[in-house]
Design an enzyme around this catalytic site. Structure first.
Site, PDB file in Angstrom:
ATOM      1  N   ASP A 184       0.853  -1.185   0.000  1.00  0.00           N
ATOM      2  CA  ASP A 184       0.000   0.000   0.000  1.00  0.00           C
ATOM      3  C   ASP A 184       0.888   1.234   0.000  1.00  0.00           C
ATOM      4  OD1 ASP A 184      -1.780   2.073   0.385  1.00  0.00           O
ATOM      5  OD2 ASP A 184      -3.024   0.982   1.804  1.00  0.00           O
TER       6      ASP A 184
ATOM      7  N   ARG B 144     -14.185  -4.318  -5.608  1.00  0.00           N
ATOM      8  CA  ARG B 144     -14.988  -3.929  -6.770  1.00  0.00           C
ATOM      9  C   ARG B 144     -14.718  -4.918  -7.905  1.00  0.00           C
ATOM     10  NH1 ARG B 144     -17.448  -1.546  -3.779  1.00  0.00           N
ATOM     11  NH2 ARG B 144     -18.095   0.631  -3.724  1.00  0.00           N
TER      12      ARG B 144
ATOM     13  N   ASP C 195     -17.014 -11.168  -4.725  1.00  0.00           N
ATOM     14  CA  ASP C 195     -18.286 -10.721  -4.147  1.00  0.00           C
ATOM     15  C   ASP C 195     -19.144 -10.039  -5.197  1.00  0.00           C
ATOM     16  OD1 ASP C 195     -19.849 -10.753  -1.847  1.00  0.00           O
ATOM     17  OD2 ASP C 195     -19.221  -8.767  -1.184  1.00  0.00           O
TER      18      ASP C 195
ATOM     19  N   GLU D  48     -22.745 -12.371 -15.347  1.00  0.00           N
ATOM     20  CA  GLU D  48     -22.912 -13.481 -16.274  1.00  0.00           C
ATOM     21  C   GLU D  48     -21.580 -14.020 -16.761  1.00  0.00           C
ATOM     22  OE1 GLU D  48     -25.559 -14.614 -20.247  1.00  0.00           O
ATOM     23  OE2 GLU D  48     -25.451 -12.551 -19.512  1.00  0.00           O
TER      24      GLU D  48
ATOM     25  N   HIS E 290     -22.542 -10.614  -3.162  1.00  0.00           N
ATOM     26  CA  HIS E 290     -22.315  -9.280  -2.588  1.00  0.00           C
ATOM     27  C   HIS E 290     -22.716  -9.238  -1.110  1.00  0.00           C
ATOM     28  CE1 HIS E 290     -22.271  -4.659  -3.492  1.00  0.00           C
ATOM     29  NE2 HIS E 290     -21.291  -5.045  -2.693  1.00  0.00           N
TER      30      HIS E 290
ATOM     31  N   GLY F   2     -20.372  -8.938   1.404  1.00  0.00           N
ATOM     32  CA  GLY F   2     -19.263  -8.413   2.199  1.00  0.00           C
ATOM     33  C   GLY F   2     -19.686  -7.646   3.436  1.00  0.00           C
ATOM     34  N   ALA F   3     -20.605  -6.704   3.275  1.00  0.00           N
ATOM     35  CA  ALA F   3     -21.028  -5.872   4.402  1.00  0.00           C
ATOM     36  C   ALA F   3     -22.418  -6.241   4.893  1.00  0.00           C
ATOM     37  CB  ALA F   3     -20.994  -4.405   4.001  1.00  0.00           C
TER      38      ALA F   3
END
Length: 399
Positions: free
Chosen positions: A175, A239, A263, A267, A280, A282-283
């Site tokens: 990072d 993403r 996540d 198609e 999806h 994750g949260a």
């Protein structure tokens, strides 16, 4: 230019179901939740696509109960002087837990094994024998002693890295923009990769936690896959657009990438081999949704009542302790002598300045000025209009 003054009752509009604990932050004496309002003071949103919406001039802020803001026209909001908030870190524990769950489950072929076992329904008394005979096709690997590469060491990535160490993994992180706060929270045992290629070359598993932007779009591509270890597992809970899907399909077919856990199924992805598609999630925990809603609501409330800004994606963060004095808050172009012009306008009314703060972010800046004099609780007649006449002022608000 627009003029915004303080209202006794402020209207909050929601574009998704927002956890009740978040909405309860707004007391009913000063706020009204009205999901049909056409001119709200603020909007709370989760995933609703706002990119085609037009905004009333009364709208002061939008709060996203989550981290990503791709569903919000941020540039348009900036031009209109609308603050856009997000809630970084509020869902970090939820995402971290799912990443670690999928890290272990995919390594042990758990998802494939469960699907296979469920397909045995109807085999009756043969099931135990079939299970014993078939389980060998799902023999996996333990994660202990393996190397996890973490790309992006923010609120989520740092937690994943720290907890992976507790699972006896070796962890290498990359990072280049790591913040001081994150660095303090990151274990010293996490090894630092000086380049992303170094991380690719050494990791048995790679998890990515970076925002989607021009510089990260398609970062997992043929060039990247050429540098990874054979059979690497890649986990994407950030993403879908971070991955070049055509190149990923080729890497999965060749075995260069052993598994892709994402996540963000679509198609194309669902047709690929060795993909673990997560819907999806994750949260998607009760705790995470409540944390995000509460954090978003508190940020909105603080901004509407004091002008202070925290966790904005388009305005500079700015804090000035609120003491109850009349406060002028101006959003403007980041040009020379702007603060001087604003203070001159205030001084022309024979008003003393008690305190002030000015913060900039790129082409724009935000100024808050507290006025020493008592103004009997009323907006100072003519002051907002006078400040609005200054070139490059976007919005002015008196609190």
């Amino acid at each position: 230019m627009s003029t915004v003054t303080a209202d006794k009752v402020k209207t909050i509009k929601t574009l998704n179901n927002i956890a009740e604990t978040g909405l309860n932050v707004f007391n009913t004496d000063d706020y009204k939740i009205d999901n049909n309002s056409e001119n709200p003071d603020a909007i709370m949103v989760r995933s609703f696509n706002m990119n085609t919406l037009e905004f009333d001039k009364n709208l002061k802020a939008i709060a996203r109960a989550g981290a990503g803001v791709n569903n919000i026209p941020v540039n348009k909001c900036t031009e209109q002087g609308i603050v856009v908030f997000n809630t970084p870190g509020a869902n970090a524990n939820a995402v971290k837990e799912l990443v670690l769950t999928c890290l272990m489950a995919s390594s042990r072929n758990l998802f494939e094994g469960v699907s296979w076992a469920k397909a045995l329904d109807g085999k009756g008394e043969q099931i135990p024998k079939l299970v014993e005979a078939g389980k060998k096709q799902f023999v996996g690997k333990e994660i202990k002693g393996k190397t996890l590469g973490v790309i992006g060491l923010g609120a989520i990535g740092a937690r994943v890295a720290n907890d992976a160490l507790e699972l006896d993994m070796d962890v290498i992180g990359f990072d280049p923009f790591i913040s001081v706060d994150t660095a303090w929270n990151l274990s010293r045992t996490v090894k630092r990769a000086m380049t992303i290629e170094e991380l690719f070359a050494n990791a048995d598993f790679i998890t990515v936690h970076v925002p989607y932007m021009d510089s990260t779009k398609g970062m997992f591509n043929a060039e990247a896959f050429a540098n990874v270890k054979d059979g690497v597992h890649i986990l994407n809970f950030s993403r879908g657009e971070l991955v070049n899907e055509q190149d990923m399909e080729a890497a999965l077919e060749s075995g260069k990438v052993g598994k892709y856990i994402t996540d963000f199924p679509n198609e194309n992805v669902l047709k690929m081999k060795n993909v673990v598609p997560i819907p999806h999630l994750g949260a998607s925990t009760e705790e995470s949704e409540e944390n995000c809603a509460i954090m978003a609501a508190r940020q909105l409330k603080d901004f509407l009542e004091t002008g202070n800004i925290k966790n904005s994606v388009n305005f500079p963060n700015a804090f000035l302790e609120y003491t109850g004095r009349r406060r002028v808050a101006a959003f403007h172009k980041n040009v020379p002598n702007m603060v001087g012009q604003i203070t001159s306008a205030i001084s022309s009314y024979n008003l003393n300045i008690a305190d002030m703060v000015n913060r900039s972010r790129g082409e724009f800046a935000y100024t808050m000025i507290d006025i020493e004099d008592k103004v009997n609780g009323e907006v100072i007649p003519g002051l907002v209009e006078k400040i609005n006449q200054i070139a490059d002022i976007v919005t002015v608000r008196v609190i």
